[in-house]
Design a protein around this motif. Sequence first.
Motif, PDB file in Angstrom:
ATOM      1  N   ARG A 183       5.324  -9.097  10.471  1.00 41.39           N
ATOM      2  CA  ARG A 183       5.906  -8.146   9.508  1.00 41.39           C
ATOM      3  C   ARG A 183       5.215  -8.177   8.156  1.00 41.39           C
ATOM      4  NH1 ARG A 183      11.015 -10.249   6.661  1.00 41.39           N
ATOM      5  NH2 ARG A 183      10.828 -12.506   6.838  1.00 41.39           N
ATOM      6  N   TYR A 236       0.326  -6.296   4.399  1.00 40.17           N
ATOM      7  CA  TYR A 236       1.474  -6.017   3.536  1.00 40.17           C
ATOM      8  C   TYR A 236       1.142  -5.068   2.376  1.00 40.17           C
ATOM      9  CZ  TYR A 236       5.475  -6.783   0.476  1.00 40.17           C
ATOM     10  OH  TYR A 236       6.576  -6.603  -0.322  1.00 40.17           O
ATOM     11  N   ARG A 251       0.416  -1.663   3.881  1.00 40.17           N
ATOM     12  CA  ARG A 251       1.419  -1.172   4.825  1.00 40.17           C
ATOM     13  C   ARG A 251       2.706  -0.694   4.160  1.00 40.17           C
ATOM     14  NH1 ARG A 251       3.226  -5.414   9.410  1.00 40.17           N
ATOM     15  NH2 ARG A 251       4.733  -4.183  10.578  1.00 40.17           N
ATOM     16  N   TYR A 252       3.037  -1.312   3.029  1.00 43.61           N
ATOM     17  CA  TYR A 252       4.299  -0.992   2.361  1.00 43.61           C
ATOM     18  C   TYR A 252       4.070  -0.511   0.934  1.00 43.61           C
ATOM     19  CZ  TYR A 252       5.967  -3.959   6.182  1.00 43.61           C
ATOM     20  OH  TYR A 252       6.209  -4.511   7.415  1.00 43.61           O
ATOM     21  N   LYS A 253       5.024   0.312   0.470  1.00 46.41           N
ATOM     22  CA  LYS A 253       4.991   0.761  -0.922  1.00 46.41           C
ATOM     23  C   LYS A 253       5.788  -0.185  -1.809  1.00 46.41           C
ATOM     24  CE  LYS A 253       6.340   5.088  -0.343  1.00 46.41           C
ATOM     25  NZ  LYS A 253       6.565   6.529  -0.605  1.00 46.41           N
ATOM     26  N   ASP A 294       9.287  -3.284  -1.235  1.00 42.31           N
ATOM     27  CA  ASP A 294      10.540  -3.539  -0.527  1.00 42.31           C
ATOM     28  C   ASP A 294      10.480  -3.110   0.943  1.00 42.31           C
ATOM     29  OD1 ASP A 294      12.234  -5.003  -2.025  1.00 42.31           O
ATOM     30  OD2 ASP A 294      13.429  -3.319  -2.768  1.00 42.31           O
ATOM     31  N   TYR A 295       9.337  -3.325   1.568  1.00 40.95           N
ATOM     32  CA  TYR A 295       9.129  -3.017   2.982  1.00 40.95           C
ATOM     33  C   TYR A 295       9.353  -1.546   3.327  1.00 40.95           C
ATOM     34  CZ  TYR A 295       8.796  -8.029   3.520  1.00 40.95           C
ATOM     35  OH  TYR A 295       8.410  -9.335   3.391  1.00 40.95           O
ATOM     36  N   GLU A 296       9.162  -0.673   2.356  1.00 41.74           N
ATOM     37  CA  GLU A 296       9.200   0.763   2.646  1.00 41.74           C
ATOM     38  C   GLU A 296       7.822   1.175   3.150  1.00 41.74           C
ATOM     39  OE1 GLU A 296       9.577   5.064   0.416  1.00 41.74           O
ATOM     40  OE2 GLU A 296      10.202   3.263  -0.663  1.00 41.74           O
ATOM     41  N   PRO A 297       7.718   1.684   4.390  1.00 44.93           N
ATOM     42  CA  PRO A 297       6.407   2.009   4.953  1.00 44.93           C
ATOM     43  C   PRO A 297       5.629   3.006   4.093  1.00 44.93           C
ATOM     44  CG  PRO A 297       8.079   2.066   6.658  1.00 44.93           C
ATOM     45  CD  PRO A 297       8.801   1.931   5.341  1.00 44.93           C
ATOM     46  N   ASN A 298       4.358   2.716   3.915  1.00 44.72           N
ATOM     47  CA  ASN A 298       3.458   3.607   3.186  1.00 44.72           C
ATOM     48  C   ASN A 298       2.897   4.615   4.187  1.00 44.72           C
ATOM     49  OD1 ASN A 298       1.410   4.868   1.829  1.00 44.72           O
ATOM     50  ND2 ASN A 298       0.285   3.005   1.307  1.00 44.72           N
ATOM     51  N   ASN A 320       0.430   2.906  10.078  1.00 44.52           N
ATOM     52  CA  ASN A 320       1.804   3.425  10.043  1.00 44.52           C
ATOM     53  C   ASN A 320       1.922   4.787  10.718  1.00 44.52           C
ATOM     54  OD1 ASN A 320       2.877   1.184   8.785  1.00 44.52           O
ATOM     55  ND2 ASN A 320       2.741   2.052   6.730  1.00 44.52           N
TER      56      ASN A 320
END
Length: 196
Positions: free
Chosen positions: A41, A45, A48-50, A52-56, A62
């Motif tokens: 996960r 990182y 992959r994320y914007k 707070d683990y919000e997918p980019n 993605n």
Amino acid sequence: MLQPFLLHKGKVAVLDRDNVDTDQIIPKQFLKRTERTGYGRFAFYDWRYKGDYEPNPDFELNRPEFAGATILAAGENFGCGSSREHAPWALGDYGFKVIIAPSFADIFHQNCLKNGILPIRLEKEKITEFMEKANSVGVELTVNLADQIIWADTGLAAAFEIDPHWKDMLINGRDEIAYTLIHEDRIRQFEESRIV
């Protein structure tokens, strides 16, 4: 012991970037864990994320069509940077069994093999063909380690090289400890001969 690797068929995801280093694969803030699992996960990182683990949505992996991919097609010099073994741990936990690239950093290449991930070096032109198919219509590849060939149902195919020692290790699902234990009797005999 690792899972034996004989034949693998899987969807291809494309990361068409050169010089992807191990800090991009698994950023340093996640290296505090003591387990070998659970790193998937955190893989990629920062891309992959914007937050707070919000997918980019702009990050290649993605894309919905790459969900569940087990083969990663990447650019030149994949896995460069530090020698952290956490990088293949993260990729394996993410779900990748095979990584195809024109070239790999040497230590990363070895770390993949030690952890049951098959890194395959192919000519850039061949990888570009696989990437183009994966990006346009999607592609599944079959990797036959015994015969050292990789192919797609669309007709794309390529042979690859692998060191015979590592080929044997992967096919038999052995890590370095399991390999050492093959010689347990000889080790015991040697130790007993040294007792005075």
